[in-house]
Design a protein around this motif. Structure first.
Motif, short mmCIF file in Angstrom:
data_model
loop_
_atom_site.label_atom_id
_atom_site.label_comp_id
_atom_site.label_asym_id
_atom_site.label_seq_id
_atom_site.Cartn_x
_atom_site.Cartn_y
_atom_site.Cartn_z
N LEU A 193 -5.55 -29.70 18.34
CA LEU A 193 -4.67 -30.60 19.09
C LEU A 193 -5.41 -31.19 20.22
CD1 LEU A 193 -1.81 -31.83 19.31
CD2 LEU A 193 -1.41 -30.16 20.94
N LEU A 194 -5.87 -32.24 20.36
CA LEU A 194 -6.49 -32.88 21.69
C LEU A 194 -5.86 -33.47 22.78
CD1 LEU A 194 -9.60 -34.53 19.64
CD2 LEU A 194 -9.26 -32.02 20.55
N ARG A 195 -4.59 -34.03 22.05
CA ARG A 195 -3.53 -34.38 23.19
C ARG A 195 -2.05 -34.44 22.44
NH1 ARG A 195 -3.76 -40.75 24.50
NH2 ARG A 195 -2.92 -41.04 22.39
N PRO A 196 -1.19 -33.82 23.19
CA PRO A 196 0.01 -33.84 22.50
C PRO A 196 0.55 -35.44 22.70
CG PRO A 196 0.22 -32.90 24.63
CD PRO A 196 -1.29 -33.08 24.47
N GLY A 197 1.65 -35.61 21.80
CA GLY A 197 2.23 -37.02 22.04
C GLY A 197 3.61 -37.27 21.16
N GLY A 198 3.46 -38.30 20.70
CA GLY A 198 4.85 -38.43 19.75
C GLY A 198 5.17 -37.93 18.62
N ILE A 199 4.16 -37.05 18.10
CA ILE A 199 4.66 -36.23 16.85
C ILE A 199 4.55 -34.75 17.37
CG2 ILE A 199 4.14 -35.44 14.85
CD1 ILE A 199 5.15 -38.31 14.54
N PRO A 200 5.55 -33.92 17.59
CA PRO A 200 5.42 -32.64 18.29
C PRO A 200 4.48 -31.61 17.34
CG PRO A 200 7.71 -33.35 18.03
CD PRO A 200 6.89 -34.33 17.24
N VAL A 201 3.52 -31.07 17.88
CA VAL A 201 2.74 -29.99 17.18
C VAL A 201 3.56 -29.30 16.31
CG1 VAL A 201 2.65 -28.33 19.28
CG2 VAL A 201 0.93 -28.69 17.62
N GLU A 202 4.64 -28.67 16.75
CA GLU A 202 5.47 -27.88 15.69
C GLU A 202 5.52 -28.45 14.40
OE1 GLU A 202 6.16 -28.68 19.05
OE2 GLU A 202 8.30 -27.94 19.23
N GLU A 203 5.72 -29.78 14.30
CA GLU A 203 5.90 -30.34 12.92
C GLU A 203 4.64 -30.34 12.24
OE1 GLU A 203 7.55 -34.04 12.38
OE2 GLU A 203 9.17 -33.88 14.11
N LEU A 204 3.72 -30.75 13.01
CA LEU A 204 2.06 -30.42 12.38
C LEU A 204 1.85 -29.16 11.81
CD1 LEU A 204 0.05 -32.80 14.76
CD2 LEU A 204 1.50 -33.52 12.51
N ARG A 205 2.35 -28.37 12.63
CA ARG A 205 2.16 -26.86 11.94
C ARG A 205 2.36 -26.54 10.72
NH1 ARG A 205 1.96 -24.79 17.82
NH2 ARG A 205 -0.17 -24.64 18.21
N GLU A 206 3.70 -27.40 10.12
CA GLU A 206 4.06 -27.28 8.79
C GLU A 206 2.98 -27.61 7.64
OE1 GLU A 206 7.83 -29.08 8.52
OE2 GLU A 206 8.51 -27.88 10.45
N PHE A 207 1.73 -28.41 8.27
CA PHE A 207 0.81 -28.64 7.19
C PHE A 207 -0.27 -28.04 7.47
CE2 PHE A 207 3.67 -32.43 7.59
CZ PHE A 207 3.49 -33.43 6.39
N LEU A 208 -0.53 -27.52 8.49
CA LEU A 208 -2.02 -27.02 8.82
C LEU A 208 -1.88 -25.90 9.92
CD1 LEU A 208 -4.51 -29.63 9.96
CD2 LEU A 208 -2.48 -29.69 10.41
N PRO A 209 -2.64 -24.92 9.98
CA PRO A 209 -2.58 -24.35 11.22
C PRO A 209 -3.25 -25.41 12.76
CG PRO A 209 -4.56 -23.31 9.81
CD PRO A 209 -3.71 -24.59 9.31
#
Ligand code: TXA
Ligand code: MG
Length: 360
Positions: A193-209
């Motif tokens: 994660l280089l910059r938190p933003g409009g898509i919460p990082v929690e959501e991205l963690r459902e796809f990849l670490p």
């Protein structure tokens, strides 16, 4: 070319066509996205891209995001695309997610500040998509603010910052997300994660670490993530404890001024959620990001609220962080950076008035 000082242009088929033509001629066009307004130039035209850095007074080490109208055009600029990046694109594009991937030779070095990677995104705003399609190629676009200052979420804010440094501003109204895209470096099966933003990082963690970027101010993984950013001219002080904490800080400042026989400082505040009934007694101005405590609405209003308070000649702005869940993480990132003084001076032309705090 219309004079941008005469105001932003309403969006019509004709103004979009003119904007696309301007991009073809190597000029700068500010346009709405769902996150913030972007300052666009033809991504494959190095001399047009250089003009972006000049107009924003952005240091050359801070690379730009390249915007396309669909995923295949974005991935054409990347030399390898892991399957998980395609899945993320499928799920979130068009939308506020930027993917950083290895670049092809087609992408000029000036766009990526010499990095071997390129940041790509498909924005979810009809005007942005229409413009990119009418132009017919990738558009490099950072947020359309002066480097280090608060990002613009409406067309007038672009003009307030950039004036005639931008050739044309398309007015698409207020941006719905209000905070920039999440920037994710994809390396094989994992993300950084280089910059938190409009898509919460929690959501991205459902796809990849996803790990958070570890970087020092001198060698940031994401060069734009300087400690101080998004900062208003008026000093912003972060208080503990939500609106009650802001209230306590404002009261204490008023009290110590009275004890020392100084005039009470003129205070402005960013509030979030229900507010103490007499808080107005200790503040000269307040912007409540969301009285109901809704984080998405708070994100939408954040930058416009900071800009509004910053225009009021106040002595100090007070704010407190919001709950760190969902888009709250990105809001807090902006608040914390906005409250810091810069450690790296912005590259200025030397012609603008010097600001004693920001140094640019
Ligand atoms: O929502 C957004 O992302 C907006 C709209 C206009 O699309 N754009 C935006 O751009 O916020 P900008 O330039 O203000 O921020 C881009 C961020 C910076 O932190 C930059 O360092 C990072 O993306 N970035 C760009 N290319 C990169 C790369 N190759 N590697 C690492 N970080 C990169
Ligand atoms: Mg920016």
């Amino acid at each position: 070319m219309p004079d941008p000082r005469k105001g932003p242009l309403p969006v019509t088929a004709e103004t979009v066509r003119r904007a696309a033509q301007a991009l073809k001629e190597g000029r700068l066009v500010a346009f709405p996205t769902e996150t913030v307004y972007g300052l666009g130039a033809s991504a494959l035209d190095p001399s047009a891209v250089v003009r972006i850095f000049e107009a924003k007074r952005r240091p050359a080490f801070d690379p730009l995001i390249v915007h396309t109208s669909d995923a295949p055009s974005a991935f054409d600029l990347c030399s390898s695309v892991p399957p998980v990046a395609r899945q993320l694109a499928e799920r979130y594009w068009p939308g506020p997610l930027t993917l950083v991937l290895p670049k092809t030779a087609v992408v000029p070095d000036v766009v990526t500040s010499g990095l071997p990677t390129v940041a790509v995104r498909v924005p979810a705003h009809p005007v942005a998509l229409e413009l990119i399609r009418a132009f017919g190629g990738p558009v490099a676009a950072p947020s359309a603010n002066l480097f280090g200052y608060t990002s613009p979420t409406h067309a007038q804010a672009v003009l307030d910052d950039l004036g005639d440094r931008v050739d044309l501003v398309l007015d698409g109204g207020a941006c719905s997300v209000g905070i920039e895209s999440t920037v994710l470096l994809v390396e094989g099966q994992k993300g950084v994660l280089l910059r938190p933003g409009g898509i919460p990082v929690e959501e991205l963690r459902e796809f990849l670490p996803v790990e958070k970027a570890s970087s020092t101010p001198l060698a940031p993984r994401s060069p734009g993530q300087l400690e101080s950013h998004y900062a208003p001219w008026t000093t912003l002080l972060l208080c503990e404890g939500g609106n009650a904490g802001v209230y306590r800080a404002a009261s204490a400042l008023a009290l110590s001024a009275a004890e020392e026989g100084r005039p009470r400082p003129r205070l402005g505040a960013l509030l979030f959620g229900p507010q103490p009934s007499d808080i107005d007694d200790v503040l000269d101005a307040a912007e409540n990001l969301s009285e109901t405590g809704d984080l998405r609405s708070a994100a939408t209003r954040l930058f416009a609220a900071i800009r509004a308070l910053d225009k009021m000649n106040l002595d100090l702005l007070l704010a407190s962080t919001v709950p760190d869940t969902g888009i709250g993480g990105a809001i807090n990132d902006r608040l914390i950076r906005a409250s810091r003084r810069p450690s790296v001076p912005a590259a200025g032309t030397g012609t603008e008035p010097k600001d004693p705090i920001h140094g640019n």
